[in-house]
Design a protein around this motif. Sequence first.
Motif, short mmCIF file in Angstrom:
data_model
loop_
_atom_site.label_atom_id
_atom_site.label_comp_id
_atom_site.label_asym_id
_atom_site.label_seq_id
_atom_site.Cartn_x
_atom_site.Cartn_y
_atom_site.Cartn_z
N VAL A 9 14.28 -5.47 -0.62
CA VAL A 9 15.49 -6.12 -0.12
C VAL A 9 15.13 -7.37 0.67
O VAL A 9 15.73 -8.44 0.50
N ARG A 10 14.13 -7.26 1.52
CA ARG A 10 13.70 -8.44 2.29
C ARG A 10 13.18 -9.53 1.37
O ARG A 10 13.45 -10.71 1.57
N SER A 11 12.42 -9.15 0.39
CA SER A 11 11.85 -10.13 -0.53
C SER A 11 12.93 -10.82 -1.36
O SER A 11 12.73 -11.94 -1.84
N ALA A 12 14.07 -10.17 -1.53
CA ALA A 12 15.19 -10.74 -2.28
C ALA A 12 16.16 -11.48 -1.36
O ALA A 12 17.37 -11.51 -1.60
N GLU A 13 15.63 -12.06 -0.29
CA GLU A 13 16.43 -12.84 0.67
C GLU A 13 17.53 -12.00 1.31
O GLU A 13 18.59 -12.50 1.68
N MET A 14 17.26 -10.71 1.43
CA MET A 14 18.15 -9.76 2.10
C MET A 14 19.53 -9.70 1.45
O MET A 14 20.54 -9.44 2.12
N LYS A 15 19.62 -9.93 0.18
CA LYS A 15 20.88 -9.75 -0.53
C LYS A 15 21.26 -8.27 -0.49
O LYS A 15 20.40 -7.39 -0.54
N VAL A 16 22.54 -8.01 -0.45
CA VAL A 16 23.02 -6.62 -0.39
C VAL A 16 22.74 -5.94 -1.73
O VAL A 16 23.20 -6.42 -2.78
N PRO A 17 21.99 -4.85 -1.75
CA PRO A 17 21.74 -4.14 -3.01
C PRO A 17 23.04 -3.64 -3.63
O PRO A 17 24.00 -3.31 -2.92
N THR A 18 23.05 -3.59 -4.94
CA THR A 18 24.25 -3.12 -5.66
C THR A 18 24.09 -1.72 -6.21
O THR A 18 25.00 -1.19 -6.84
N ASP A 19 22.92 -1.11 -5.96
CA ASP A 19 22.68 0.21 -6.54
C ASP A 19 23.14 1.35 -5.64
O ASP A 19 23.09 2.51 -6.05
N ARG A 20 23.60 1.01 -4.42
CA ARG A 20 24.05 2.05 -3.49
C ARG A 20 25.26 1.53 -2.72
O ARG A 20 25.39 0.32 -2.48
N PRO A 21 26.15 2.41 -2.27
CA PRO A 21 27.30 1.98 -1.48
C PRO A 21 26.85 1.35 -0.16
O PRO A 21 25.85 1.77 0.44
N LEU A 22 27.60 0.36 0.29
CA LEU A 22 27.28 -0.30 1.55
C LEU A 22 27.26 0.70 2.71
O LEU A 22 26.42 0.59 3.61
N ALA A 23 28.15 1.65 2.70
CA ALA A 23 28.19 2.64 3.78
C ALA A 23 26.89 3.42 3.87
O ALA A 23 26.38 3.70 4.97
N ASP A 24 26.31 3.78 2.70
CA ASP A 24 25.06 4.52 2.70
C ASP A 24 23.91 3.65 3.21
O ASP A 24 23.04 4.10 3.97
N LEU A 25 23.89 2.41 2.77
CA LEU A 25 22.85 1.47 3.23
C LEU A 25 22.94 1.27 4.74
O LEU A 25 21.92 1.29 5.44
N THR A 26 24.15 1.12 5.23
CA THR A 26 24.35 0.90 6.66
C THR A 26 23.92 2.11 7.47
O THR A 26 23.27 1.97 8.52
N ALA A 27 24.26 3.29 6.99
CA ALA A 27 23.88 4.51 7.71
C ALA A 27 22.37 4.64 7.79
O ALA A 27 21.82 5.02 8.84
N GLU A 28 21.68 4.31 6.71
CA GLU A 28 20.22 4.42 6.73
C GLU A 28 19.61 3.38 7.66
O GLU A 28 18.68 3.68 8.43
N LEU A 29 20.12 2.15 7.61
CA LEU A 29 19.59 1.10 8.49
C LEU A 29 19.86 1.45 9.96
O LEU A 29 19.01 1.19 10.82
N THR A 30 21.00 2.04 10.24
CA THR A 30 21.32 2.43 11.61
C THR A 30 20.34 3.49 12.10
O THR A 30 19.87 3.43 13.24
N THR A 31 20.02 4.45 11.25
CA THR A 31 19.03 5.46 11.61
C THR A 31 17.67 4.81 11.87
O THR A 31 16.96 5.17 12.82
N MET A 32 17.32 3.82 11.05
CA MET A 32 16.03 3.14 11.20
C MET A 32 15.95 2.34 12.50
O MET A 32 14.85 2.07 12.99
N LEU A 33 17.08 1.96 13.07
CA LEU A 33 17.04 1.26 14.37
C LEU A 33 16.37 2.11 15.43
O LEU A 33 15.79 1.57 16.38
#
Length: 281
Positions: A9-33
């Motif tokens: 994701v970082r290498s792709a200029e942080m574009k939002v992935p399309t293979d997963r729902p935004l809510a799931d991505l956000t939840a995982e990133l929040t946990t990673m904080l």
Amino acid sequence: MSTAYWQQVRSAEMKVPTDRPLADLTAELTTMLGSPDPVDRDEFAYPILATWIAEGVYDDLLAGLGDGMAAGLTQGLGESGTDSVFRRSFSALVLAECIGRDNAESRLPPVKIMEWGDRVTGWLVRERDVRGFVPGKGWAHAIAHGADALGVLAQSVHFGLTELTVLLDVVADRVLLETAAPLSSGEPDRLALATMTILRRRLVPLRIIEPWLARLTAAATATGAPDTDPYRVTGNPEAFLRALHIQVALAPEPIDVRADLLLELVSALRTTNAAYLIAPT
């Protein structure tokens, strides 16, 4: 997901992935904080969330995202020396990004920004883990991140004289809290920078600044019992006064009360450093 996924994701200029729902991505990133792995926090979670906020990905979801970050400020609050500090500290950074997005695009009602301001200031004066760099785990830096959040709040159009005065008081409250070890990882400088941002709003008059500064000066000259280390009380306010003096004197964008405040700061530092300013005999 694996580290390789977020690296992609970082290498792709942080574009939002399309293979997963935004809510799931956000939840995982929040946990990673809150991860004790600095790569998870500093290289993936925070920069990706900050980029998506700045690019408007969360514009219709900004209130919910910010509320989630505000909730993160209370996780483990009161603990010191534990990994819970990472979630609180990095939640403050992401919440500041949400506030900054509203500063730029006016996406939220004033009451929401005020609510977040209460959450940030309440957390900052109650935070007990003041570690800067944690060996093997990277930056905790809760006080520095809290100072950054104060600076972003100070730029909100919803903050007038009353709110900015409260922010100044929060800076003083935080500086005056006794800590087990001195704030030594740039926190006084970051708090001074937040103060400069408050003063650049050109709303806080000198009549309010003077007693605020006197309070800090008194703490920086306090003397305790003979069997206690006075620097545990005076060290942080003294460091803050020096940092603020440097920024008022040298910042390329001067503040309106610069001349008067410089005189007040020099007087304060003369008082707090009286033992070192004795004329030679």
